[in-house]
Scaffold this motif. Structure first.
Motif, mmCIF file in Angstrom:
data_model
loop_
_atom_site.group_PDB
_atom_site.id
_atom_site.type_symbol
_atom_site.label_atom_id
_atom_site.label_comp_id
_atom_site.label_asym_id
_atom_site.label_seq_id
_atom_site.Cartn_x
_atom_site.Cartn_y
_atom_site.Cartn_z
ATOM 1 N N GLU A 61 8.074 3.039 -10.540
ATOM 2 C CA GLU A 61 7.028 3.677 -10.641
ATOM 3 C C GLU A 61 7.445 5.486 -10.588
ATOM 4 O OE1 GLU A 61 3.534 4.920 -12.720
ATOM 5 O OE2 GLU A 61 4.018 2.796 -12.521
ATOM 6 N N MET A 62 7.683 6.345 -11.467
ATOM 7 C CA MET A 62 8.248 7.519 -11.527
ATOM 8 C C MET A 62 7.273 8.205 -10.605
ATOM 9 S SD MET A 62 10.140 9.917 -12.010
ATOM 10 C CE MET A 62 10.378 11.893 -11.907
ATOM 11 N N CYS A 63 7.626 8.832 -9.256
ATOM 12 C CA CYS A 63 6.791 9.238 -8.391
ATOM 13 C C CYS A 63 7.318 10.529 -7.704
ATOM 14 C CB CYS A 63 6.828 8.148 -7.095
ATOM 15 S SG CYS A 63 8.458 7.754 -6.281
ATOM 16 N N GLY A 64 8.214 11.100 -8.463
ATOM 17 C CA GLY A 64 8.549 12.451 -8.106
ATOM 18 C C GLY A 64 10.008 12.709 -8.014
ATOM 19 N N THR A 65 10.543 13.776 -7.198
ATOM 20 C CA THR A 65 11.718 14.276 -7.230
ATOM 21 C C THR A 65 12.731 13.366 -7.120
ATOM 22 O OG1 THR A 65 10.976 16.346 -6.547
ATOM 23 C CG2 THR A 65 13.216 16.116 -6.472
ATOM 24 N N TYR A 66 12.834 12.604 -6.068
ATOM 25 C CA TYR A 66 13.741 11.651 -5.409
ATOM 26 C C TYR A 66 13.571 10.012 -5.755
ATOM 27 C CZ TYR A 66 15.346 15.777 -3.149
ATOM 28 O OH TYR A 66 15.736 17.299 -2.908
ATOM 29 N N HIS A 67 12.749 9.971 -6.848
ATOM 30 C CA HIS A 67 12.338 8.663 -7.112
ATOM 31 C C HIS A 67 13.488 7.570 -7.393
ATOM 32 C CE1 HIS A 67 10.974 5.336 -9.771
ATOM 33 N NE2 HIS A 67 11.776 5.794 -10.684
ATOM 34 N N ALA A 68 14.638 8.138 -8.018
ATOM 35 C CA ALA A 68 15.874 7.329 -8.340
ATOM 36 C C ALA A 68 16.553 6.855 -7.113
ATOM 37 C CB ALA A 68 16.701 8.052 -9.261
ATOM 38 N N MET A 69 16.234 7.542 -6.137
ATOM 39 C CA MET A 69 16.931 7.093 -5.020
ATOM 40 C C MET A 69 16.068 6.490 -3.837
ATOM 41 S SD MET A 69 18.171 10.019 -6.088
ATOM 42 C CE MET A 69 19.483 11.018 -6.346
ATOM 43 N N MET A 70 14.835 6.080 -4.414
ATOM 44 C CA MET A 70 14.063 5.284 -3.436
ATOM 45 C C MET A 70 14.457 3.706 -3.723
ATOM 46 S SD MET A 70 9.919 5.632 -3.448
ATOM 47 C CE MET A 70 8.619 4.567 -2.827
ATOM 48 N N ASN A 71 15.398 3.434 -3.069
ATOM 49 C CA ASN A 71 15.915 1.946 -3.122
ATOM 50 C C ASN A 71 15.623 1.300 -1.826
ATOM 51 O OD1 ASN A 71 16.954 2.676 -5.753
ATOM 52 N ND2 ASN A 71 18.728 3.818 -4.415
ATOM 53 N N PHE A 72 15.825 -0.052 -1.936
ATOM 54 C CA PHE A 72 15.609 -0.917 -0.585
ATOM 55 C C PHE A 72 16.542 -2.134 -0.867
ATOM 56 C CE2 PHE A 72 12.045 -2.411 -2.914
ATOM 57 C CZ PHE A 72 12.025 -3.844 -2.721
ATOM 58 N N SER A 86 0.774 -1.043 0.002
ATOM 59 C CA SER A 86 -0.045 0.159 -0.160
ATOM 60 C C SER A 86 0.849 1.327 0.003
ATOM 61 C CB SER A 86 -1.071 -0.023 1.100
ATOM 62 O OG SER A 86 -0.257 0.006 2.454
ATOM 63 N N SER A 87 0.095 2.459 -0.409
ATOM 64 C CA SER A 87 1.186 3.313 -0.718
ATOM 65 C C SER A 87 0.479 4.536 0.401
ATOM 66 C CB SER A 87 1.218 4.155 -1.994
ATOM 67 O OG SER A 87 1.503 5.368 -2.205
ATOM 68 N N ALA A 88 1.293 5.306 0.939
ATOM 69 C CA ALA A 88 0.914 6.476 1.661
ATOM 70 C C ALA A 88 0.418 7.651 0.950
ATOM 71 C CB ALA A 88 1.751 6.606 2.750
ATOM 72 N N ASP A 89 0.931 7.909 -0.441
ATOM 73 C CA ASP A 89 0.637 9.026 -0.916
ATOM 74 C C ASP A 89 0.398 8.890 -2.525
ATOM 75 O OD1 ASP A 89 3.442 8.606 -1.776
ATOM 76 O OD2 ASP A 89 3.874 9.466 0.130
ATOM 77 N N VAL A 90 1.438 8.767 -3.477
ATOM 78 C CA VAL A 90 1.220 8.499 -4.628
ATOM 79 C C VAL A 90 1.515 7.136 -5.292
ATOM 80 C CG1 VAL A 90 1.945 11.008 -5.420
ATOM 81 C CG2 VAL A 90 3.594 9.238 -5.183
ATOM 82 N N ILE A 91 1.229 6.779 -6.539
ATOM 83 C CA ILE A 91 1.346 5.602 -7.011
ATOM 84 C C ILE A 91 2.961 5.189 -6.877
ATOM 85 C CG2 ILE A 91 1.181 3.668 -8.844
ATOM 86 C CD1 ILE A 91 -1.333 5.231 -9.791
ATOM 87 N N HIS A 92 3.461 4.092 -6.424
ATOM 88 C CA HIS A 92 4.815 3.824 -6.623
ATOM 89 C C HIS A 92 4.827 2.150 -6.918
ATOM 90 C CE1 HIS A 92 6.440 6.825 -3.921
ATOM 91 N NE2 HIS A 92 5.219 6.739 -2.943
ATOM 92 N N SER A 93 5.899 1.498 -6.969
ATOM 93 C CA SER A 93 6.010 0.304 -7.488
ATOM 94 C C SER A 93 6.976 -0.544 -6.847
ATOM 95 C CB SER A 93 6.342 0.281 -9.021
ATOM 96 O OG SER A 93 6.062 -1.173 -9.612
#
Length: 371
Positions: A295-306, A246-253
């Motif tokens: 999923e392109m989700c905003g300014t720091y999308h490229a750093m959204m790693n785990f 589930s997402s707390a804001d916009v669409i992620h992937s």
């Protein structure tokens, strides 16, 4: 002359039958599973090998599809270039070439064959999709992970664990859930101040506020990414795992490339009737595998790693027991307790730490690191 024409005709028929036989073998759905690493890498056609049975099924179907496409391409190219090369008009030819536009067997073949190819590919698609989306019964799930995506990080919570003696029957944090429920509505005092009355007064969207987050999952044992640290999700091998997203804001992937599968992470998935969970039968090997938002989700999308850290069942049980006995311990300390690297190791070419993600140059200079 007649004998030569007859020989050529049989040669043509033999070549065509051979091509059809190869195509039939490729489209027969035979398994391509093998332990030969070199062979696996050769036939992947750009796909990761996969670390789950579902990923292997997707990769095998992709390989069969590519091979089938190549075979069909070879046949088409042969039908194009053969007459161009061997049936060109020769100097001095005055006779009109033999016409075959009313060759009924040939017309039947090239009319029926595309339907056969489409049917086989459709069947393979359905079988593979059903395997990937299959949800086993509750009792077969060893670990259930609640995944929450938000700009621009991840939260992982253990909702259920039943692995090698470690047990979490219901990891839901009901106190946090109740707080989220309360925060999603207007209090009686707020209603009175706003002059609102009636059953819809508590909120404009079916009685809820626009910023309602009660649909999210809250657990007692969670791993939360921060601006300084990439979150590491620890899971066991040889265990069925369910991921609820589930997402707390916009669409992620949610995407682990070695799963060869990704699933969009939506806000309020239940209310919008969106698929928000999937299972893997097991993870086949231990290791650290990068995870990303696809999923392109905003300014720091490229750093959204785990990072997904797959460990043995015994080590995972020890990891869970340590966190239960030391609720204030960090995830890094729990990883160190079982002899694992405390921080993410797989997120290159982006830096593991998040403290410098707002710098213009966020990539690792491998050449400099080697020197």
């Amino acid at each position: 002359m007649v004998d030569q024409r007859g020989e050529r005709r049989w040669a043509h028929r033999g070549a065509f039958a051979g091509l059809m036989g190869i195509l039939g073998l490729v489209l027969s759905g035979c398994s391509l599973h093998t332990d030969n690493k070199w062979w696996n890498q050769t036939i992947n056609f750009g796909f990761p090998t996969g670390i789950t049975p579902e990923g292997t099924a997707i990769r095998e179907f992709w390989t069969l599809t590519v091979i089938a496409s190549l075979v069909v391409g070879v046949i088409v190219w042969a039908l194009m270039f053969y007459p161009m090369i061997f049936h060109r008009k020769k100097k001095g030819d005055t006779e009109f070439p033999r016409q075959t536009q009313y060759n009924v067997p040939l017309e039947l073949i090239y009319t029926i064959l595309p339907f056969v190819i489409i049917s086989v590919l459709f069947y393979g698609t359905v079988v593979t999709q059903n395997k990937v989306l299959d949800l086993a019964p509750e009792e077969e799930v060893g670990v259930r992970v609640d995944v929450t995506a938000y700009q621009w990080n991840w939260k992982f919570g253990y909702n259920k664990v039943d692995v090698d003696g470690a047990s979490i029957e219901d990891g839901t944090d009901y106190e946090a859930q109740a707080e989220a429920e309360a925060a999603g509505t207007l209090s009686p005092e707020q209603q009175e101040a706003e002059g609102l009355e009636g059953p819809a007064a508590s909120g404009p969207i079916h009685g809820r506020l626009p910023n309602d987050k009660s649909y999210l999952d809250y657990n007692h044992m969670e791993t939360v990414g921060t601006s300084e640290e990439v979150p590491v999700l620890v899971v066991p091998t040889n265990t069925r795992i369910e991921f609820r997203l589930s997402s707390a804001d916009v669409i992620h992937s949610f995407w682990v490339p070695e799963f060869v599968y990704k699933l969009d992470v939506m806000p309020a998935p239940g209310q919008n009737q969106q698929l928000n969970k999937f299972q893997v039968e097991q993870i086949d090997r231990e290791g650290a595998f990068v995870g990303r938002c696809a999923e392109m989700c905003g300014t720091y999308h490229a750093m959204m790693n785990f990072e997904l850290r797959a460990v043995s069942e015994a080590d995972f049980a020890e990891y869970i027991n340590f966190r239960e006995q030391n609720p204030l311990a960090t995830n890094a300390e729990a990883l160190e307790h079982i002899g694992q690297d405390p921080y993410a190791t797989s997120t290159e070419p982006f830096r593991t730490g998040r403290a410098d993600t707002r710098e213009q140059d966020n990539t690792v200079d491998n050449n400099a690191a080697a020197n």
